[in-house]
Design a protein around this motif. Structure first.
Motif, PDB file in Angstrom:
ATOM      1  N   LEU A 153       0.815  -1.222   0.000  1.00 54.70           N
ATOM      2  CA  LEU A 153       0.000   0.000   0.000  1.00 54.70           C
ATOM      3  C   LEU A 153       0.844   1.265   0.000  1.00 54.70           C
ATOM      4  CD1 LEU A 153      -2.711  -1.022   2.651  1.00 54.70           C
ATOM      5  CD2 LEU A 153      -2.883  -1.152   0.166  1.00 54.70           C
ATOM      6  N   TYR A 154       2.134   1.130  -0.200  1.00 52.95           N
ATOM      7  CA  TYR A 154       3.018   2.282  -0.084  1.00 52.95           C
ATOM      8  C   TYR A 154       2.906   3.196  -1.310  1.00 52.95           C
ATOM      9  CZ  TYR A 154       6.142  -0.470  -3.126  1.00 52.95           C
ATOM     10  OH  TYR A 154       6.669  -1.195  -4.161  1.00 52.95           O
ATOM     11  N   HIS A 155       3.438   4.411  -1.157  1.00 55.18           N
ATOM     12  CA  HIS A 155       3.427   5.441  -2.202  1.00 55.18           C
ATOM     13  C   HIS A 155       2.002   5.759  -2.644  1.00 55.18           C
ATOM     14  CE1 HIS A 155       7.743   6.123  -2.981  1.00 55.18           C
ATOM     15  NE2 HIS A 155       7.876   4.875  -2.568  1.00 55.18           N
ATOM     16  N   ASN A 156       1.158   6.040  -1.654  1.00 55.21           N
ATOM     17  CA  ASN A 156      -0.177   6.593  -1.863  1.00 55.21           C
ATOM     18  C   ASN A 156      -0.323   7.809  -0.949  1.00 55.21           C
ATOM     19  OD1 ASN A 156      -2.157   4.851  -3.638  1.00 55.21           O
ATOM     20  ND2 ASN A 156      -0.935   3.364  -2.481  1.00 55.21           N
ATOM     21  N   PRO A 157      -1.080   8.819  -1.344  1.00 59.03           N
ATOM     22  CA  PRO A 157      -1.231  10.024  -0.503  1.00 59.03           C
ATOM     23  C   PRO A 157      -2.258   9.805   0.608  1.00 59.03           C
ATOM     24  CG  PRO A 157      -2.450  10.304  -2.537  1.00 59.03           C
ATOM     25  CD  PRO A 157      -1.733   8.995  -2.666  1.00 59.03           C
ATOM     26  N   TRP A 158      -1.936   8.944   1.562  1.00 58.34           N
ATOM     27  CA  TRP A 158      -2.891   8.535   2.576  1.00 58.34           C
ATOM     28  C   TRP A 158      -3.270   9.678   3.525  1.00 58.34           C
ATOM     29  CZ3 TRP A 158      -5.405   4.361   1.628  1.00 58.34           C
ATOM     30  CH2 TRP A 158      -4.791   3.282   0.992  1.00 58.34           C
ATOM     31  N   HIS A 159      -4.550   9.729   3.854  1.00 54.01           N
ATOM     32  CA  HIS A 159      -5.045  10.594   4.935  1.00 54.01           C
ATOM     33  C   HIS A 159      -5.242   9.694   6.148  1.00 54.01           C
ATOM     34  CE1 HIS A 159      -7.198  13.669   7.118  1.00 54.01           C
ATOM     35  NE2 HIS A 159      -8.187  12.818   7.328  1.00 54.01           N
ATOM     36  N   CYS A 160      -4.419   9.848   7.143  1.00 54.76           N
ATOM     37  CA  CYS A 160      -4.413   8.943   8.285  1.00 54.76           C
ATOM     38  C   CYS A 160      -5.547   9.293   9.245  1.00 54.76           C
ATOM     39  CB  CYS A 160      -3.063   9.002   8.993  1.00 54.76           C
ATOM     40  SG  CYS A 160      -1.712   8.350   7.969  1.00 54.76           S
ATOM     41  N   ASP A 161      -6.477   8.361   9.385  1.00 49.10           N
ATOM     42  CA  ASP A 161      -7.609   8.549  10.286  1.00 49.10           C
ATOM     43  C   ASP A 161      -7.981   7.203  10.883  1.00 49.10           C
ATOM     44  OD1 ASP A 161      -8.634   7.275   8.096  1.00 49.10           O
ATOM     45  OD2 ASP A 161     -10.108   8.816   7.571  1.00 49.10           O
ATOM     46  N   CYS A 162      -9.081   7.162  11.587  1.00 50.81           N
ATOM     47  CA  CYS A 162      -9.475   5.947  12.302  1.00 50.81           C
ATOM     48  C   CYS A 162      -9.757   4.771  11.358  1.00 50.81           C
ATOM     49  CB  CYS A 162     -10.693   6.242  13.179  1.00 50.81           C
ATOM     50  SG  CYS A 162     -11.215   4.838  14.199  1.00 50.81           S
ATOM     51  N   PRO A 163     -10.537   4.923  10.267  1.00 49.38           N
ATOM     52  CA  PRO A 163     -10.766   3.783   9.369  1.00 49.38           C
ATOM     53  C   PRO A 163      -9.489   3.213   8.771  1.00 49.38           C
ATOM     54  CG  PRO A 163     -12.384   5.503   8.935  1.00 49.38           C
ATOM     55  CD  PRO A 163     -11.377   6.085   9.873  1.00 49.38           C
ATOM     56  N   LEU A 164      -8.539   4.078   8.416  1.00 53.45           N
ATOM     57  CA  LEU A 164      -7.280   3.574   7.868  1.00 53.45           C
ATOM     58  C   LEU A 164      -6.480   2.835   8.934  1.00 53.45           C
ATOM     59  CD1 LEU A 164      -5.381   3.436   5.441  1.00 53.45           C
ATOM     60  CD2 LEU A 164      -4.362   5.582   6.203  1.00 53.45           C
ATOM     61  N   GLN A 165      -6.490   3.348  10.151  1.00 55.18           N
ATOM     62  CA  GLN A 165      -5.805   2.658  11.243  1.00 55.18           C
ATOM     63  C   GLN A 165      -6.396   1.269  11.465  1.00 55.18           C
ATOM     64  OE1 GLN A 165      -5.496   4.805  14.980  1.00 55.18           O
ATOM     65  NE2 GLN A 165      -5.639   2.915  16.160  1.00 55.18           N
ATOM     66  N   GLU A 166      -7.710   1.167  11.501  1.00 57.53           N
ATOM     67  CA  GLU A 166      -8.358  -0.133  11.693  1.00 57.53           C
ATOM     68  C   GLU A 166      -8.043  -1.085  10.553  1.00 57.53           C
ATOM     69  OE1 GLU A 166     -12.412   0.953  12.086  1.00 57.53           O
ATOM     70  OE2 GLU A 166     -12.287   1.350  14.246  1.00 57.53           O
ATOM     71  N   LEU A 167      -7.956  -0.560   9.331  1.00 56.85           N
ATOM     72  CA  LEU A 167      -7.614  -1.402   8.184  1.00 56.85           C
ATOM     73  C   LEU A 167      -6.196  -1.931   8.285  1.00 56.85           C
ATOM     74  CD1 LEU A 167      -8.104  -2.535   5.305  1.00 56.85           C
ATOM     75  CD2 LEU A 167      -7.331  -0.323   4.429  1.00 56.85           C
ATOM     76  N   VAL A 168      -5.255  -1.040   8.569  1.00 55.30           N
ATOM     77  CA  VAL A 168      -3.842  -1.433   8.646  1.00 55.30           C
ATOM     78  C   VAL A 168      -3.618  -2.463   9.742  1.00 55.30           C
ATOM     79  CG1 VAL A 168      -1.551  -0.556   9.241  1.00 55.30           C
ATOM     80  CG2 VAL A 168      -2.965   0.666   7.592  1.00 55.30           C
ATOM     81  N   GLU A 169      -4.352  -2.335  10.826  1.00 57.09           N
ATOM     82  CA  GLU A 169      -4.182  -3.274  11.945  1.00 57.09           C
ATOM     83  C   GLU A 169      -4.683  -4.681  11.621  1.00 57.09           C
ATOM     84  OE1 GLU A 169      -4.453  -0.051  15.644  1.00 57.09           O
ATOM     85  OE2 GLU A 169      -6.213  -1.230  15.055  1.00 57.09           O
ATOM     86  N   THR A 170      -5.499  -4.816  10.569  1.00 55.39           N
ATOM     87  CA  THR A 170      -6.029  -6.134  10.207  1.00 55.39           C
ATOM     88  C   THR A 170      -5.355  -6.745   8.987  1.00 55.39           C
ATOM     89  OG1 THR A 170      -7.774  -5.111   8.854  1.00 55.39           O
ATOM     90  CG2 THR A 170      -8.286  -5.559  11.161  1.00 55.39           C
ATOM     91  N   LEU A 171      -4.612  -5.953   8.205  1.00 51.64           N
ATOM     92  CA  LEU A 171      -4.003  -6.445   6.963  1.00 51.64           C
ATOM     93  C   LEU A 171      -2.650  -7.097   7.225  1.00 51.64           C
ATOM     94  CD1 LEU A 171      -4.755  -3.604   4.393  1.00 51.64           C
ATOM     95  CD2 LEU A 171      -5.951  -5.780   4.673  1.00 51.64           C
ATOM     96  N   ASN A 172      -2.251  -7.929   6.277  1.00 51.86           N
ATOM     97  CA  ASN A 172      -0.933  -8.557   6.291  1.00 51.86           C
ATOM     98  C   ASN A 172      -0.015  -7.738   5.378  1.00 51.86           C
ATOM     99  OD1 ASN A 172       1.249 -10.308   6.496  1.00 51.86           O
ATOM    100  ND2 ASN A 172       0.443 -11.732   4.962  1.00 51.86           N
ATOM    101  N   LEU A 173       0.556  -6.674   5.922  1.00 51.79           N
ATOM    102  CA  LEU A 173       1.374  -5.762   5.126  1.00 51.79           C
ATOM    103  C   LEU A 173       2.746  -6.373   4.837  1.00 51.79           C
ATOM    104  CD1 LEU A 173       0.567  -2.439   7.000  1.00 51.79           C
ATOM    105  CD2 LEU A 173      -0.415  -3.240   4.851  1.00 51.79           C
ATOM    106  N   GLU A 174       3.263  -6.064   3.655  1.00 53.31           N
ATOM    107  CA  GLU A 174       4.594  -6.543   3.286  1.00 53.31           C
ATOM    108  C   GLU A 174       5.639  -5.866   4.165  1.00 53.31           C
ATOM    109  OE1 GLU A 174       6.569  -7.448  -0.972  1.00 53.31           O
ATOM    110  OE2 GLU A 174       6.282  -5.327  -0.548  1.00 53.31           O
ATOM    111  N   PRO A 175       6.442  -6.627   4.907  1.00 45.94           N
ATOM    112  CA  PRO A 175       7.391  -6.017   5.856  1.00 45.94           C
ATOM    113  C   PRO A 175       8.399  -5.082   5.188  1.00 45.94           C
ATOM    114  CG  PRO A 175       7.151  -8.369   6.273  1.00 45.94           C
ATOM    115  CD  PRO A 175       6.452  -8.097   4.980  1.00 45.94           C
ATOM    116  N   GLU A 176       8.818  -5.391   3.968  1.00 43.67           N
ATOM    117  CA  GLU A 176       9.848  -4.581   3.306  1.00 43.67           C
ATOM    118  C   GLU A 176       9.355  -3.184   2.929  1.00 43.67           C
ATOM    119  OE1 GLU A 176      10.505  -8.926   2.651  1.00 43.67           O
ATOM    120  OE2 GLU A 176       8.836  -7.535   2.315  1.00 43.67           O
TER     121      GLU A 176
END
Length: 284
Positions: A153-176
């Motif tokens: 999900l990198y290199h996107n102009p993210w607006h950091c808020d509660c829904p994005l936080q909840e999403l990130v906490e549940t996804l399997n993000l690529e560590p690199e």
């Protein structure tokens, strides 16, 4: 139609062989052409502008100038490449038939929105979803569903808020690439900024990696709730202030009306009270 074409083709070849003195190859050649035609008809068609590698079930649509997700992607596709196009949005039914999909590459597009449940149709076999280098600002769990695929999900102009936080906490993000998920803007906390500050300012956490902020204890959901509570308190204070102002105005108006009425009564001529002498005079 196929049977007629095969028969005509076989008869023509057989006559040619007979005129040349060769053996009659009509039976086996007709059978070969017939099954070849059936195989060609039964094979799925490749979408326009794409290249399909049938042996690996891979569909290559990279650098194809696409503005939308192409239709007619073979249902048996395992790897789908849609990177480096001009796709702006992902509709809900874009990948509904791709139950065997394992790798989905959508990087380097112009995607700025995901339809609700857009990625929920992806099956449990999905291993990689690449949405890097797009224009996504907001996302929530509703769009992604319960997938356990590795996410980019990198290199996107993210607006950091509660829904994005909840999403990130549940996804399997690529560590690199997880530290490249950076807040371009963020929800404003209580007391952040001033009344004279530009309303379009990006917030206190702009330019910082989202995961590092969460690891340091920043809670955008808490900030949002506090901001909502403060907004409610401010609204209630303004409402009470307006009520008080109205009551004061109403009392003062009544006092002014009473004062004017009293002055009016004072300005009226007072009635003459007859005296005893006037009574006697009237009697004579």
């Amino acid at each position: 139609m196929c049977a007629g074409w095969c028969e005509e083709r076989c008869i023509g070849v057989s006559r040619t062989r007979r005129r040349g003195g060769g053996a009659d190859l009509h039976p086996w050649l007709c059978t070969l052409l017939f099954f070849s035609a059936l195989w060609a008809q039964g094979r799925p068609q490749c979408p326009d502008g794409c290249h399909c590698a049938w042996d690996t079930a891979t569909v290559l649509c990279s650098d194809a100038g696409l503005r939308d997700v192409p239709e007619g992607i073979p249902p048996g596709t395992v790897s789908l490449h849609l990177e480096r196009n001009y796709i702006r949005s992902i509709p809900e039914s874009a990948f509904s038939d791709l139950v065997h999909l394992r790798d989905l590459y959508l990087s380097h597009n112009r995607i700025d929105s995901l339809a609700s449940r857009a990625l929920r149709h992806l099956g449990p076999e999905l291993r990689l979803l690449d949405l890097s280098h797009n224009q996504l600002r907001q996302a929530s769990k509703d769009e992604f569903g319960p997938t356990r695929a590795k996410m980019r999900l990198y290199h996107n102009p993210w607006h950091c808020d509660c829904p994005l936080q909840e999403l990130v906490e549940t996804l399997n993000l690529e560590p690199e690439t997880v530290n490249a998920i950076v807040c371009e803007s963020s929800v404003r906390g209580v007391g952040e900024g001033s009344r004279w500050e530009d309303p379009g300012s990006q917030g206190e956490h702009a330019g910082q990696p989202l995961v590092r902020l969460l690891d340091s204890g920043v809670n955008f959901c808490s900030l949002q709730r506090k901001t909502t509570d403060v907004a409610m308190l401010v609204t209630m204070f303004v409402w009470f202030f307006m009520v008080i102002v109205y009551v004061v105005y109403y009392v003062r108006q009544n006092q002014a009306e009473a004062r004017r009425h009293l002055e009016y009564l004072k300005s009226l001529p007072s009635p003459k009270i007859p005296t005893e002498t006037d009574t006697l005079s009237t009697g004579f």
